[in-house]
Design a protein around this motif. Structure first.
Motif, PDB file in Angstrom:
ATOM      1  N   ALA A   1     -51.804 -53.120 -62.887  1.00 50.84           N
ATOM      2  CA  ALA A   1     -52.289 -52.233 -61.830  1.00 50.84           C
ATOM      3  C   ALA A   1     -53.778 -51.987 -62.014  1.00 50.84           C
ATOM      4  CB  ALA A   1     -51.531 -50.910 -61.866  1.00 50.84           C
ATOM      5  N   HIS A   2     -54.410 -51.553 -60.945  1.00 53.52           N
ATOM      6  CA  HIS A   2     -55.799 -51.109 -61.009  1.00 53.52           C
ATOM      7  C   HIS A   2     -55.811 -49.605 -60.793  1.00 53.52           C
ATOM      8  CE1 HIS A   2     -57.760 -55.240 -59.936  1.00 53.52           C
ATOM      9  NE2 HIS A   2     -57.082 -55.246 -61.059  1.00 53.52           N
ATOM     10  N   LEU A   3     -56.511 -48.910 -61.665  1.00 53.01           N
ATOM     11  CA  LEU A   3     -56.697 -47.474 -61.582  1.00 53.01           C
ATOM     12  C   LEU A   3     -58.152 -47.269 -61.174  1.00 53.01           C
ATOM     13  CD1 LEU A   3     -55.237 -44.775 -62.131  1.00 53.01           C
ATOM     14  CD2 LEU A   3     -56.001 -44.941 -64.500  1.00 53.01           C
ATOM     15  N   THR A   4     -58.356 -46.750 -59.957  1.00 51.74           N
ATOM     16  CA  THR A   4     -59.699 -46.627 -59.392  1.00 51.74           C
ATOM     17  C   THR A   4     -60.079 -45.155 -59.280  1.00 51.74           C
ATOM     18  OG1 THR A   4     -59.304 -48.657 -58.136  1.00 51.74           O
ATOM     19  CG2 THR A   4     -61.177 -47.289 -57.456  1.00 51.74           C
ATOM     20  N   PHE A   5     -61.169 -44.801 -59.927  1.00 55.98           N
ATOM     21  CA  PHE A   5     -61.620 -43.413 -59.997  1.00 55.98           C
ATOM     22  C   PHE A   5     -62.738 -43.165 -58.994  1.00 55.98           C
ATOM     23  CE2 PHE A   5     -59.955 -44.650 -64.075  1.00 55.98           C
ATOM     24  CZ  PHE A   5     -59.196 -43.560 -64.459  1.00 55.98           C
ATOM     25  N   PRO A   6     -62.700 -42.007 -58.314  1.00 57.74           N
ATOM     26  CA  PRO A   6     -63.798 -41.663 -57.402  1.00 57.74           C
ATOM     27  C   PRO A   6     -64.993 -41.138 -58.188  1.00 57.74           C
ATOM     28  CG  PRO A   6     -62.227 -39.869 -57.451  1.00 57.74           C
ATOM     29  CD  PRO A   6     -61.650 -40.987 -58.320  1.00 57.74           C
ATOM     30  N   PRO A   7     -66.178 -41.137 -57.598  1.00 59.40           N
ATOM     31  CA  PRO A   7     -67.348 -40.579 -58.289  1.00 59.40           C
ATOM     32  C   PRO A   7     -67.209 -39.086 -58.558  1.00 59.40           C
ATOM     33  CG  PRO A   7     -67.963 -41.450 -56.119  1.00 59.40           C
ATOM     34  CD  PRO A   7     -66.509 -41.714 -56.309  1.00 59.40           C
ATOM     35  N   THR A   8     -66.278 -38.427 -57.883  1.00 60.51           N
ATOM     36  CA  THR A   8     -66.048 -36.993 -58.064  1.00 60.51           C
ATOM     37  C   THR A   8     -64.994 -36.695 -59.130  1.00 60.51           C
ATOM     38  OG1 THR A   8     -64.496 -37.104 -56.232  1.00 60.51           O
ATOM     39  CG2 THR A   8     -66.735 -36.370 -55.722  1.00 60.51           C
ATOM     40  N   TYR A   9     -64.520 -37.725 -59.839  1.00 65.22           N
ATOM     41  CA  TYR A   9     -63.577 -37.535 -60.938  1.00 65.22           C
ATOM     42  C   TYR A   9     -64.243 -36.661 -61.993  1.00 65.22           C
ATOM     43  CZ  TYR A   9     -60.633 -38.642 -64.946  1.00 65.22           C
ATOM     44  OH  TYR A   9     -59.814 -38.549 -66.033  1.00 65.22           O
ATOM     45  N   PRO A  10     -63.603 -35.696 -62.593  1.00 64.96           N
ATOM     46  CA  PRO A  10     -62.181 -35.389 -62.588  1.00 64.96           C
ATOM     47  C   PRO A  10     -61.755 -34.347 -61.549  1.00 64.96           C
ATOM     48  CG  PRO A  10     -63.209 -34.089 -64.280  1.00 64.96           C
ATOM     49  CD  PRO A  10     -64.306 -34.906 -63.629  1.00 64.96           C
ATOM     50  N   LEU A  11     -62.654 -33.977 -60.644  1.00 64.63           N
ATOM     51  CA  LEU A  11     -62.271 -32.987 -59.630  1.00 64.63           C
ATOM     52  C   LEU A  11     -61.302 -33.570 -58.610  1.00 64.63           C
ATOM     53  CD1 LEU A  11     -65.732 -31.269 -59.100  1.00 64.63           C
ATOM     54  CD2 LEU A  11     -63.830 -30.536 -60.566  1.00 64.63           C
ATOM     55  N   MET A  12     -61.405 -34.856 -58.362  1.00 61.45           N
ATOM     56  CA  MET A  12     -60.505 -35.548 -57.432  1.00 61.45           C
ATOM     57  C   MET A  12     -59.783 -36.665 -58.177  1.00 61.45           C
ATOM     58  SD  MET A  12     -60.659 -33.886 -54.645  1.00 61.45           S
ATOM     59  CE  MET A  12     -59.920 -34.928 -53.416  1.00 61.45           C
ATOM     60  N   PRO A  13     -58.570 -36.994 -57.729  1.00 62.29           N
ATOM     61  CA  PRO A  13     -57.748 -37.954 -58.472  1.00 62.29           C
ATOM     62  C   PRO A  13     -58.135 -39.410 -58.218  1.00 62.29           C
ATOM     63  CG  PRO A  13     -56.591 -37.274 -56.497  1.00 62.29           C
ATOM     64  CD  PRO A  13     -57.854 -36.444 -56.566  1.00 62.29           C
ATOM     65  N   PRO A  14     -57.780 -40.266 -59.161  1.00 64.21           N
ATOM     66  CA  PRO A  14     -57.913 -41.707 -58.943  1.00 64.21           C
ATOM     67  C   PRO A  14     -56.754 -42.207 -58.064  1.00 64.21           C
ATOM     68  CG  PRO A  14     -56.939 -41.313 -61.075  1.00 64.21           C
ATOM     69  CD  PRO A  14     -57.272 -39.959 -60.494  1.00 64.21           C
ATOM     70  N   THR A  15     -56.811 -43.467 -57.719  1.00 57.56           N
ATOM     71  CA  THR A  15     -55.669 -44.132 -57.068  1.00 57.56           C
ATOM     72  C   THR A  15     -55.182 -45.201 -58.021  1.00 57.56           C
ATOM     73  OG1 THR A  15     -57.082 -45.730 -55.941  1.00 57.56           O
ATOM     74  CG2 THR A  15     -56.492 -43.748 -54.710  1.00 57.56           C
TER      75      THR A  15
ATOM     76  N   GLY B   1     -73.044 -35.988 -60.587  1.00 58.50           N
ATOM     77  CA  GLY B   1     -71.588 -35.936 -60.704  1.00 58.50           C
ATOM     78  C   GLY B   1     -71.028 -37.288 -61.064  1.00 58.50           C
ATOM     79  N   SER B   2     -71.556 -38.321 -60.438  1.00 59.42           N
ATOM     80  CA  SER B   2     -71.114 -39.684 -60.714  1.00 59.42           C
ATOM     81  C   SER B   2     -71.445 -40.077 -62.155  1.00 59.42           C
ATOM     82  CB  SER B   2     -71.785 -40.645 -59.727  1.00 59.42           C
ATOM     83  OG  SER B   2     -71.372 -41.951 -59.946  1.00 59.42           O
ATOM     84  N   ALA B   3     -72.604 -39.677 -62.646  1.00 62.14           N
ATOM     85  CA  ALA B   3     -73.001 -39.978 -64.031  1.00 62.14           C
ATOM     86  C   ALA B   3     -72.093 -39.237 -65.008  1.00 62.14           C
ATOM     87  CB  ALA B   3     -74.459 -39.614 -64.265  1.00 62.14           C
ATOM     88  N   ALA B   4     -71.772 -37.990 -64.687  1.00 59.21           N
ATOM     89  CA  ALA B   4     -70.874 -37.223 -65.552  1.00 59.21           C
ATOM     90  C   ALA B   4     -69.487 -37.855 -65.557  1.00 59.21           C
ATOM     91  CB  ALA B   4     -70.810 -35.766 -65.086  1.00 59.21           C
ATOM     92  N   ALA B   5     -69.025 -38.292 -64.384  1.00 55.35           N
ATOM     93  CA  ALA B   5     -67.718 -38.955 -64.298  1.00 55.35           C
ATOM     94  C   ALA B   5     -67.730 -40.241 -65.115  1.00 55.35           C
ATOM     95  CB  ALA B   5     -67.357 -39.243 -62.837  1.00 55.35           C
ATOM     96  N   ALA B   6     -68.798 -41.011 -65.013  1.00 49.88           N
ATOM     97  CA  ALA B   6     -68.896 -42.271 -65.762  1.00 49.88           C
ATOM     98  C   ALA B   6     -68.861 -42.011 -67.265  1.00 49.88           C
ATOM     99  CB  ALA B   6     -70.169 -43.022 -65.369  1.00 49.88           C
ATOM    100  N   SER B   7     -69.570 -40.990 -67.708  1.00 48.73           N
ATOM    101  CA  SER B   7     -69.588 -40.656 -69.130  1.00 48.73           C
ATOM    102  C   SER B   7     -68.197 -40.238 -69.613  1.00 48.73           C
ATOM    103  CB  SER B   7     -70.603 -39.533 -69.366  1.00 48.73           C
ATOM    104  OG  SER B   7     -70.611 -39.149 -70.700  1.00 48.73           O
ATOM    105  N   LEU B   8     -67.532 -39.398 -68.842  1.00 51.95           N
ATOM    106  CA  LEU B   8     -66.183 -38.966 -69.193  1.00 51.95           C
ATOM    107  C   LEU B   8     -65.225 -40.162 -69.234  1.00 51.95           C
ATOM    108  CD1 LEU B   8     -64.025 -36.794 -69.698  1.00 51.95           C
ATOM    109  CD2 LEU B   8     -63.881 -36.509 -67.190  1.00 51.95           C
TER     110      LEU B   8
ATOM    111  N   ASN C   1     -68.416 -51.841 -64.223  1.00 49.45           N
ATOM    112  CA  ASN C   1     -67.872 -50.795 -63.360  1.00 49.45           C
ATOM    113  C   ASN C   1     -66.831 -49.961 -64.104  1.00 49.45           C
ATOM    114  OD1 ASN C   1     -66.925 -49.146 -61.346  1.00 49.45           O
ATOM    115  ND2 ASN C   1     -66.195 -50.785 -60.023  1.00 49.45           N
ATOM    116  N   ILE C   2     -67.252 -48.843 -64.654  1.00 50.73           N
ATOM    117  CA  ILE C   2     -66.349 -47.963 -65.405  1.00 50.73           C
ATOM    118  C   ILE C   2     -65.346 -47.270 -64.488  1.00 50.73           C
ATOM    119  CG2 ILE C   2     -67.875 -45.939 -65.295  1.00 50.73           C
ATOM    120  CD1 ILE C   2     -65.665 -46.997 -68.307  1.00 50.73           C
ATOM    121  N   PHE C   3     -65.572 -47.308 -63.182  1.00 52.61           N
ATOM    122  CA  PHE C   3     -64.707 -46.615 -62.238  1.00 52.61           C
ATOM    123  C   PHE C   3     -63.469 -47.404 -61.827  1.00 52.61           C
ATOM    124  CE2 PHE C   3     -68.763 -44.463 -61.825  1.00 52.61           C
ATOM    125  CZ  PHE C   3     -68.374 -43.137 -61.801  1.00 52.61           C
ATOM    126  N   GLU C   4     -63.339 -48.636 -62.302  1.00 53.30           N
ATOM    127  CA  GLU C   4     -62.141 -49.417 -61.962  1.00 53.30           C
ATOM    128  C   GLU C   4     -61.563 -50.050 -63.227  1.00 53.30           C
ATOM    129  OE1 GLU C   4     -60.399 -52.410 -58.572  1.00 53.30           O
ATOM    130  OE2 GLU C   4     -62.561 -52.257 -58.804  1.00 53.30           O
TER     131      GLU C   4
END
Length: 178
Positions: free
Chosen positions: A63-77, A6-13, A39-42
């Motif tokens: 601002a910093h947009l921080t994505f969870p490893p479960t993105y896009p199922l869960m939102p970033p902050t 899931g984290s790899a899929a989120a990183a690719s997206l 770090n593609i998640f921040e």
């Protein structure tokens, strides 16, 4: 193991979405990059508010947009960096409070419908365009910053200029003028 895939899929997206935002010239007022190259998640974002915006015109807010490893199922902050804008929908710590970044679950307070909350159809672009819209038209109905919401209401009700004065100060600070 599912979390890793899931984290790899989120990183690719996220890589695709970042590249698209960096190459799309039709997105006014938004600039994106990574906080750290590894770090593609921040993401670090710059929101450049239009000069004709009533309260925050001409401001450049980081601002910093921080994505969870479960993105896009869960939102970033999204958390604003110093100087933090004085805004009804931004907590003192810089975290943004906006419905589309709330988890896709029932609102325990009954304020938001499920359709207003996070959905995987949202993208970084739609999030950031919504944030720019919030600078154009702050929401004082469900405030993160009670003082800002109260001053905005007073301005709307009796013409008080304190909210506008505080916003202009934030704009000057965002430009390094204060």
């Amino acid at each position: 193991m599912a979390n890793t895939s899931g984290s790899a899929a989120a990183a690719s997206l996220l890589k695709r979405q970042l590249k698209q935002m960096q190459t799309d010239k039709d997105i006014p007022g938004i600039s994106c990059g990574l906080v750290r190259d590894d770090n593609i998640f921040e993401w670090e974002v710059m929101l450049m508010i239009s000069d004709d915006s009533k309260y925050y015109g001409g401001g450049n807010f980081r601002a910093h947009l921080t994505f969870p490893p479960t993105y896009p199922l869960m939102p970033p902050t999204l958390r604003f960096q110093d100087p933090i804008p004085f805004h009804p929908n931004i907590y003192e710590n810089g975290e943004l409070c906006i419905s589309i970044l709330h988890p896709p679950e029932e609102d325990k307070y009954g304020y938001e419908s499920a359709s207003e909350r996070w959905s995987p159809v949202q993208t970084p672009e739609t999030i950031l365009l919504s944030v720019i819209s919030l600078f154009e038209d702050p929401n004082d109905e469900s405030p993160a910053n009670l003082e800002a919401a109260q001053l905005l209401r007073e301005e709307r009700e009796n013409g008080s200029k304190e909210f506008r004065r505080r916003c202009r100060k934030c704009v000057r600070e965002s430009l390094g003028e204060d």
